[in-house]
Design an enzyme around this catalytic site. Structure first.
Site, PDB file in Angstrom:
ATOM      1  N   HIS A   1       0.836  -1.209   0.000  1.00 22.72           N
ATOM      2  CA  HIS A   1       0.000   0.000   0.000  1.00 22.72           C
ATOM      3  C   HIS A   1       0.868   1.255   0.000  1.00 22.72           C
ATOM      4  O   HIS A   1       0.599   2.207  -0.757  1.00 22.72           O
ATOM      5  CB  HIS A   1      -0.915  -0.003   1.224  1.00 22.72           C
ATOM      6  CG  HIS A   1      -1.696   1.269   1.397  1.00 22.72           C
ATOM      7  ND1 HIS A   1      -2.901   1.491   0.756  1.00 22.72           N
ATOM      8  CD2 HIS A   1      -1.425   2.394   2.113  1.00 22.72           C
ATOM      9  CE1 HIS A   1      -3.344   2.691   1.084  1.00 22.72           C
ATOM     10  NE2 HIS A   1      -2.468   3.260   1.904  1.00 22.72           N
ATOM     11  N   GLU A   2       1.901   1.274   0.837  1.00 23.73           N
ATOM     12  CA  GLU A   2       2.799   2.430   0.867  1.00 23.73           C
ATOM     13  C   GLU A   2       3.549   2.571  -0.448  1.00 23.73           C
ATOM     14  O   GLU A   2       3.811   3.682  -0.910  1.00 23.73           O
ATOM     15  CB  GLU A   2       3.773   2.322   2.043  1.00 23.73           C
ATOM     16  CG  GLU A   2       3.114   2.299   3.412  1.00 23.73           C
ATOM     17  CD  GLU A   2       2.153   3.452   3.637  1.00 23.73           C
ATOM     18  OE1 GLU A   2       2.381   4.547   3.083  1.00 23.73           O
ATOM     19  OE2 GLU A   2       1.160   3.267   4.357  1.00 23.73           O
TER      20      GLU A   2
ATOM     21  N   HIS B   1       1.646   4.556  -2.872  1.00 22.08           N
ATOM     22  CA  HIS B   1       1.852   6.009  -2.807  1.00 22.08           C
ATOM     23  C   HIS B   1       3.107   6.417  -3.573  1.00 22.08           C
ATOM     24  O   HIS B   1       3.132   7.475  -4.216  1.00 22.08           O
ATOM     25  CB  HIS B   1       1.965   6.450  -1.348  1.00 22.08           C
ATOM     26  CG  HIS B   1       0.677   6.377  -0.590  1.00 22.08           C
ATOM     27  ND1 HIS B   1      -0.493   6.947  -1.054  1.00 22.08           N
ATOM     28  CD2 HIS B   1       0.370   5.796   0.605  1.00 22.08           C
ATOM     29  CE1 HIS B   1      -1.465   6.733  -0.178  1.00 22.08           C
ATOM     30  NE2 HIS B   1      -0.963   6.026   0.827  1.00 22.08           N
TER      31      HIS B   1
END
Length: 230
Positions: free
Chosen positions: A99-100, A103
């Site tokens: 998920h990071e 980004h």
């Protein structure tokens, strides 16, 4: 009025919603923390692999203190994984790391909502800092509605920040699932677990949005409309 007001129930509801969402994401993460990656990857290794596969060479990966304090800093180009995630080979930890990475992918592709959120951070921080002093000053000056209205307007910046944040977080999770699948890092059984973990995490952002809205509504009801304690 400053000791108790019926409108405080809005703040309480917001706090309960946030606590429930936080508890749910933590319990979901712990539930799948024993579900190990079949390929034996750690979250740090997956993060590095995703960045490598995506040809992102200017982003570092580091460990930071805390529990689920994971984040990506677009200014420093640093992807930070918490102690509970960094060395873990659980599928839940890998999902958080991916998920990071989502980004980082957004940043690499100049994803407009991410740029908007990053640019709005100082505005939201300023609004949160100055809003309450302005409102209280307005109250002390015999309910000066101009100051109170400006304060409420500044207070709304925190809510707007949560509105901007929601699509950014959803898109990062979507990117995470896609690259974990397309990169053959996890199989479908493992991806099903990642979806559950990321869904739980997404609820925390929805909860933050609702809590922020309720708090803004509370401030408007408490201080708006020339409300006085006559």
């Amino acid at each position: 009025m400053f000791f108790w007001d019926s409108t405080y129930i809005l703040v309480i509801i917001g706090l309960v919603i946030s606590m429930m969402a936080s508890g749910y994401v933590n319990s979901t993460f712990r539930r799948y923390s024993t579900f190990k990656s079949k390929k034996g990857y750690s979250a740090q290794e997956v993060a590095s692999l995703i960045l490598q596969q995506s040809h992102i060479n200017d982003v570092g990966v580091q460990q930071i203190a805390g529990d689920l304090t994971d984040n990506y800093n677009a200014q420093t180009k640093m992807l930070s994984l918490s102690e509970t995630v960094y060395h873990s080979s659980s599928v839940s930890a890998i999902g958080v790391a991916a998920h990071e990475c989502g980004h980082a992918l957004q940043d690499n592709k100049n994803y407009v909502p991410l740029k908007l959120r990053s640019g709005f951070v100082p505005v939201a921080n300023f609004g949160s800092t100055i809003s309450v002093p302005l409102i209280l000053l307005g109250v002390l000056l015999q309910w000066n509605q101009t100051l109170i209205t400006i304060g409420l307007f500044c207070f709304s910046f925190a809510f707007l920040f949560q509105v901007i944040t929601l699509p950014v977080e959803f898109d990062a999770s979507r990117r995470a699932i896609t690259i974990l699948r397309d990169g053959q890092i996890l199989d479908e059984e493992e991806l099903a677990v990642v979806r559950k973990v990321l869904f739980a995490a997404a609820l925390t952002y929805v909860a933050a949005l609702l809590a922020s809205l309720l708090q803004l509504l509370w401030m408007i009801l408490l201080f708006g409309g020339n409300r006085r304690n006559d």
